[in-house]
Design an enzyme around this catalytic site. Structure first.
Site, PDB file in Angstrom:
ATOM      1  N   THR A  34       8.236 -13.935  -1.794  1.00 33.31           N
ATOM      2  CA  THR A  34       7.629 -13.799  -0.776  1.00 33.31           C
ATOM      3  C   THR A  34       6.217 -14.569  -1.992  1.00 33.31           C
ATOM      4  O   THR A  34       6.478 -14.367  -2.959  1.00 33.31           O
ATOM      5  CB  THR A  34       7.156 -12.458  -0.352  1.00 33.31           C
ATOM      6  OG1 THR A  34       6.262 -11.958  -1.398  1.00 33.31           O
ATOM      7  CG2 THR A  34       8.128 -11.814   1.253  1.00 33.31           C
ATOM      8  N   TYR A  75      -1.606   1.375  -3.873  1.00 37.65           N
ATOM      9  CA  TYR A  75      -0.939   1.016  -3.367  1.00 37.65           C
ATOM     10  C   TYR A  75       0.317   2.240  -3.154  1.00 37.65           C
ATOM     11  O   TYR A  75       0.950   2.635  -1.838  1.00 37.65           O
ATOM     12  CB  TYR A  75      -0.431  -0.483  -4.278  1.00 37.65           C
ATOM     13  CG  TYR A  75       0.749  -1.004  -3.016  1.00 37.65           C
ATOM     14  CD1 TYR A  75       0.598  -1.968  -1.856  1.00 37.65           C
ATOM     15  CD2 TYR A  75       2.097  -1.281  -3.747  1.00 37.65           C
ATOM     16  CE1 TYR A  75       1.569  -2.402  -1.137  1.00 37.65           C
ATOM     17  CE2 TYR A  75       3.351  -1.464  -2.929  1.00 37.65           C
ATOM     18  CZ  TYR A  75       2.812  -2.319  -1.856  1.00 37.65           C
ATOM     19  OH  TYR A  75       3.508  -2.688  -1.262  1.00 37.65           O
ATOM     20  N   LYS A 135      -5.877  -2.165  -9.514  1.00 37.68           N
ATOM     21  CA  LYS A 135      -6.308  -2.593 -10.873  1.00 37.68           C
ATOM     22  C   LYS A 135      -6.121  -0.667 -11.631  1.00 37.68           C
ATOM     23  O   LYS A 135      -5.587  -0.081 -10.428  1.00 37.68           O
ATOM     24  CB  LYS A 135      -7.612  -1.753 -10.177  1.00 37.68           C
ATOM     25  CG  LYS A 135      -9.426  -2.749  -9.842  1.00 37.68           C
ATOM     26  CD  LYS A 135     -10.008  -3.579 -10.760  1.00 37.68           C
ATOM     27  CE  LYS A 135     -10.838  -4.529 -10.954  1.00 37.68           C
ATOM     28  NZ  LYS A 135     -10.884  -5.954 -11.633  1.00 37.68           N
ATOM     29  N   LEU A 136      -6.306  -1.001 -12.532  1.00 35.08           N
ATOM     30  CA  LEU A 136      -6.055   0.639 -13.220  1.00 35.08           C
ATOM     31  C   LEU A 136      -7.277   1.639 -12.726  1.00 35.08           C
ATOM     32  O   LEU A 136      -8.048   1.261 -11.777  1.00 35.08           O
ATOM     33  CB  LEU A 136      -5.950   0.470 -14.226  1.00 35.08           C
ATOM     34  CG  LEU A 136      -5.283  -0.445 -15.076  1.00 35.08           C
ATOM     35  CD1 LEU A 136      -5.526  -0.581 -17.088  1.00 35.08           C
ATOM     36  CD2 LEU A 136      -4.327   0.020 -15.374  1.00 35.08           C
ATOM     37  N   LEU A 137      -6.601   3.005 -12.184  1.00 37.02           N
ATOM     38  CA  LEU A 137      -7.135   3.715 -11.975  1.00 37.02           C
ATOM     39  C   LEU A 137      -8.454   4.156 -12.233  1.00 37.02           C
ATOM     40  O   LEU A 137      -9.595   4.073 -11.606  1.00 37.02           O
ATOM     41  CB  LEU A 137      -6.692   5.358 -12.028  1.00 37.02           C
ATOM     42  CG  LEU A 137      -7.355   6.318 -11.248  1.00 37.02           C
ATOM     43  CD1 LEU A 137      -7.114   5.722  -9.785  1.00 37.02           C
ATOM     44  CD2 LEU A 137      -6.443   7.873 -12.274  1.00 37.02           C
ATOM     45  N   GLY A 156       5.798 -13.727   4.725  1.00 34.63           N
ATOM     46  CA  GLY A 156       6.376 -13.361   4.019  1.00 34.63           C
ATOM     47  C   GLY A 156       7.308 -12.432   4.896  1.00 34.63           C
ATOM     48  O   GLY A 156       8.020 -12.918   6.252  1.00 34.63           O
ATOM     49  N   ASN A 195       4.891  -3.660   9.278  1.00 37.31           N
ATOM     50  CA  ASN A 195       4.863  -4.295   8.664  1.00 37.31           C
ATOM     51  C   ASN A 195       3.347  -4.710   7.794  1.00 37.31           C
ATOM     52  O   ASN A 195       3.701  -4.828   6.010  1.00 37.31           O
ATOM     53  CB  ASN A 195       5.345  -5.304   8.526  1.00 37.31           C
ATOM     54  CG  ASN A 195       5.812  -6.876   7.605  1.00 37.31           C
ATOM     55  OD1 ASN A 195       6.060  -6.454   6.836  1.00 37.31           O
ATOM     56  ND2 ASN A 195       5.147  -7.669   7.855  1.00 37.31           N
TER      57      ASN A 195
HETATM   58  P1  NAD Z   1       1.665 -10.593   2.766  1.00 33.60           P
HETATM   59  O1  NAD Z   1       0.626 -10.379   1.735  1.00 33.60           O
HETATM   60  O2  NAD Z   1       2.379 -11.686   2.509  1.00 33.60           O
HETATM   61  O3  NAD Z   1       1.315 -10.287   4.468  1.00 33.60           O
HETATM   62  C1  NAD Z   1       0.986  -9.415   5.139  1.00 33.60           C
HETATM   63  C2  NAD Z   1       0.448  -9.783   6.310  1.00 33.60           C
HETATM   64  O4  NAD Z   1      -0.217  -8.630   6.402  1.00 33.60           O
HETATM   65  C3  NAD Z   1      -0.426 -10.301   6.296  1.00 33.60           C
HETATM   66  O5  NAD Z   1      -0.129 -11.487   7.435  1.00 33.60           O
HETATM   67  C4  NAD Z   1      -1.441 -10.325   6.494  1.00 33.60           C
HETATM   68  O6  NAD Z   1      -2.417 -11.004   7.045  1.00 33.60           O
HETATM   69  C5  NAD Z   1      -1.321  -8.975   7.325  1.00 33.60           C
HETATM   70  N1  NAD Z   1      -2.473  -8.036   7.127  1.00 33.60           N
HETATM   71  C6  NAD Z   1      -2.781  -7.165   6.528  1.00 33.60           C
HETATM   72  N2  NAD Z   1      -4.057  -6.848   6.516  1.00 33.60           N
HETATM   73  C7  NAD Z   1      -3.442  -6.726   8.168  1.00 33.60           C
HETATM   74  C8  NAD Z   1      -4.543  -5.529   8.882  1.00 33.60           C
HETATM   75  N3  NAD Z   1      -5.827  -5.189   8.690  1.00 33.60           N
HETATM   76  N4  NAD Z   1      -4.467  -6.191   9.900  1.00 33.60           N
HETATM   77  C9  NAD Z   1      -3.090  -6.805  10.141  1.00 33.60           C
HETATM   78  N5  NAD Z   1      -3.082  -7.679  10.050  1.00 33.60           N
HETATM   79  C10 NAD Z   1      -2.743  -7.437   8.606  1.00 33.60           C
HETATM   80  O7  NAD Z   1       2.797  -9.658   2.215  1.00 33.60           O
HETATM   81  P2  NAD Z   1       4.619  -9.284   2.385  1.00 33.60           P
HETATM   82  O8  NAD Z   1       5.094  -9.368   0.974  1.00 33.60           O
HETATM   83  O9  NAD Z   1       4.839 -10.373   2.949  1.00 33.60           O
HETATM   84  O10 NAD Z   1       4.714  -7.547   2.565  1.00 33.60           O
HETATM   85  C11 NAD Z   1       4.807  -7.333   3.576  1.00 33.60           C
HETATM   86  C12 NAD Z   1       5.110  -5.725   3.885  1.00 33.60           C
HETATM   87  O11 NAD Z   1       6.015  -5.314   2.508  1.00 33.60           O
HETATM   88  C13 NAD Z   1       3.917  -4.920   2.874  1.00 33.60           C
HETATM   89  O12 NAD Z   1       3.456  -4.267   3.803  1.00 33.60           O
HETATM   90  C14 NAD Z   1       4.326  -4.635   1.685  1.00 33.60           C
HETATM   91  O13 NAD Z   1       3.383  -3.317   0.894  1.00 33.60           O
HETATM   92  C15 NAD Z   1       5.877  -3.967   1.883  1.00 33.60           C
HETATM   93  N6  NAD Z   1       5.918  -4.913   0.451  1.00 33.60           N
HETATM   94  C16 NAD Z   1       6.838  -6.553  -0.108  1.00 33.60           C
HETATM   95  C17 NAD Z   1       7.178  -5.920  -0.958  1.00 33.60           C
HETATM   96  C18 NAD Z   1       7.384  -7.722  -1.568  1.00 33.60           C
HETATM   97  O14 NAD Z   1       8.441  -8.382  -2.934  1.00 33.60           O
HETATM   98  N7  NAD Z   1       7.026  -8.938  -1.366  1.00 33.60           N
HETATM   99  C19 NAD Z   1       7.855  -5.383  -1.457  1.00 33.60           C
HETATM  100  C20 NAD Z   1       7.358  -4.048  -1.659  1.00 33.60           C
HETATM  101  C21 NAD Z   1       6.756  -4.172  -0.681  1.00 33.60           C
END
Ligand code: NAD
Length: 446
Positions: free
Chosen positions: A387, A352, A294-296, A217, A287
């Site tokens: 993603t 979140y 889940k709902l609160l 991602g 990142n």
């Molecule tokens: P994703 O789920 O595709 O990738 C997240 C990665 O983080 C995964 O490879 C996972 O293995 C890794 N990860 C999870 N827990 C971990 C841990 N404890 N230690 C090490 N690695 C860990 O997510 P994404 O869509 O690529 O999002 C990346 C960031 O951007 C995240 O913080 C997400 O909250 C934020 N974000 C994404 C979007 C979106 O539209 N995709 C929107 C807003 C924010």
């Protein structure tokens, strides 16, 4: 990797789809211009308006970057219109926004840029001056909503005594195709300044970066983009992601570090790996993130705690350790992934959104301490990005989420990565404690 493709965008940009779309008055999301190494800063000449102190330096910057700067009344299709609005101090002065800015904006080409440079409203105690300065905020956000064909509008608030070296990396970013999905944003730039990079195409040359959650991602795109810009990259992710992580690390010509960021020794392991392989750590991109929606009223404790532990507590703990141990020192750049959910809230995401809003609090609070050592900490808040996470959304929800932004489409992982790349530059030392949304000016969190 399964990311959903925006078939609607492809259709309405085809010859048949375009004519059907026009007849039915359907939204027509543009193909956005994105950065590739060696590509020009702008796709066309620029007009620089305004009589403030910044206008001559912006003109010099543009010319040095190979951009033709033309008169306001030239008939050319423009790549950018820049307004130095730093002298505006009354309601009457705001007339410049309607004319000559309005007619110049009409000539902006596809993926054109409207960039307004201003002073902060909260640094004057004269109400009329503050009113004129704050007016620019509403103006730019509205203009961004009116622009079409992938054009964007952003506002850069420059500190009074800032030299060009303080704001050049930021102005370049907002003008360039690197900021394709950053729209309707307001960013403050302070006075701190360092030398410009030798090559603006490789602004991270010689720097060492750690990217968490790099196996897929957005994280994978960050690793690749930072490497393209010259950084040596440590790609960190969970052991369970080992195979994917190795592929990403190879592609970025970096190294893989299997680590759970919630582990008590995660910071030590990150520091030790970066030190052993590359002799230090300059850029840390937090990142990695998870959702457990889940709902609160139905939220199990485990889902609540897991999200806060990964998304927020681990970042706090890692930053604290790396600062204490002076692993992060002068020149360090920390960039944290927040989310528009942390700004606007989102049903089913109390855990979140709390974690992502917490990131924003952390970044703003930590910024002065980072500035004291010549470092910075900033956040990016992605909106809807194409993603695996968003590919899993139900079709109708996904389609709505894509269209409810000014650019009428989802962003690409690279759009978040490019924004992080700008914040990670040595030359961006004056950008600190900021939260930059990468959301195409989404109505969510606007
Ligand atoms: P994703 O789920 O595709 O990738 C997240 C990665 O983080 C995964 O490879 C996972 O293995 C890794 N990860 C999870 N827990 C971990 C841990 N404890 N230690 C090490 N690695 C860990 O997510 P994404 O869509 O690529 O999002 C990346 C960031 O951007 C995240 O913080 C997400 O909250 C934020 N974000 C994404 C979007 C979106 O539209 N995709 C929107 C807003 C924010």
């Amino acid at each position: 990797m399964t990311t959903s493709t925006d078939r609607y965008r492809s259709f309405v940009n085809s010859p048949l789809g375009s004519s059907i779309g026009k007849r039915l008055g359907l939204p027509r999301p543009a193909e956005l211009r994105r950065h590739s190494p060696g590509s020009p800063l702008l796709d066309g000449p620029a007009v620089v308006l305004g009589s403030g102190a910044l206008a001559p330096d912006v003109t010099l910057l543009l010319k040095a970057a190979g951009v033709a700067v033309v008169d306001a009344d030239s008939p050319d299709r423009l790549g950018a219109v820049v307004l130095d609005a730093t002298t505006l101090s009354s309601v009457a002065d705001l007339g410049v926004l309607r004319d000559p800015l309005g007619p110049a904006v009409r000539r902006l080409g596809p993926s054109g840029r409207l960039l307004v440079l201003a002073r902060a409203a909260d640094t004057t105690d004269e109400p009329a001056v503050a009113a004129a300065r704050q007016a620019l905020d509403g103006f730019v956000r509205s203009a961004a909503k009116e622009l079409r064909r992938g054009a964007t509008a952003n506002l850069v608030v420059v500190a009074e005594d800032a030299e060009p070296a303080a704001w050049e990396s930021t102005v370049r970013f907002f003008l360039s195709a690197r900021s394709a999905f950053v729209d309707g944003q307001v960013v403050r730039v302070g006075v701190a300044a360092t030398n410009a990079p030798d090559d603006w195409d490789r602004p991270l040359e010689g720097r060492v970066a750690v990217v968490t959650g790099a196996a897929q991602g957005i994280g994978a795109a960050i690793a690749q983009t930072l490497a393209r810009d010259g950084a040596r990259v440590v790609c960190a992710d969970l052991p369970a992601q080992g195979e994917r992580l190795a592929v990403v690390a190879n592609r970025a010509r970096g190294t893989a570090l299997q680590v759970d960021i919630t582990a008590a020794d995660a910071a030590e392991r990150i520091a030790a790996h970066a030190d052993e392989r590359y002799g230090g750590l300059d850029i840390l991109v937090h990142n990695a993130g998870i959702t457990r929606d889940k709902l609160l009223v139905n939220m199990p404790e485990a889902q609540w705690s897991a999200v806060l532990a990964v998304n927020l507590e681990s970042q706090l703990r890692i930053n604290e350790h790396l600062l204490e141990q002076k692993v992060l020192g002068s020149g360090a750049r920390v960039v944290c992934a927040a989310s528009t959910s942390g700004i606007a809230g989102n049903r089913g995401q109390t855990n979140y959104a709390a974690s992502k809003a917490g990131i924003i609090g952390m970044v703003r609070s930590a910024a002065p301490a980072f500035a004291d050592i010549g470092a910075t900490i900033n956040a990016v808040a992605p909106g809807f990005i194409e993603t695996e996470m968003t590919a899993r959304m139900p079709f109708a929800t996904r389609e709505v989420a894509r269209r409810i932004c000014s650019l009428q489409q989802g962003g690409q992982p690279v759009d978040v990565a490019e924004t992080i790349g700008w914040l990670a530059q040595t030359a961006s030392v004056a950008v600190n404690g900021q939260v930059v949304r990468v959301c195409g000016q989404s109505l969510v969190g606007a």
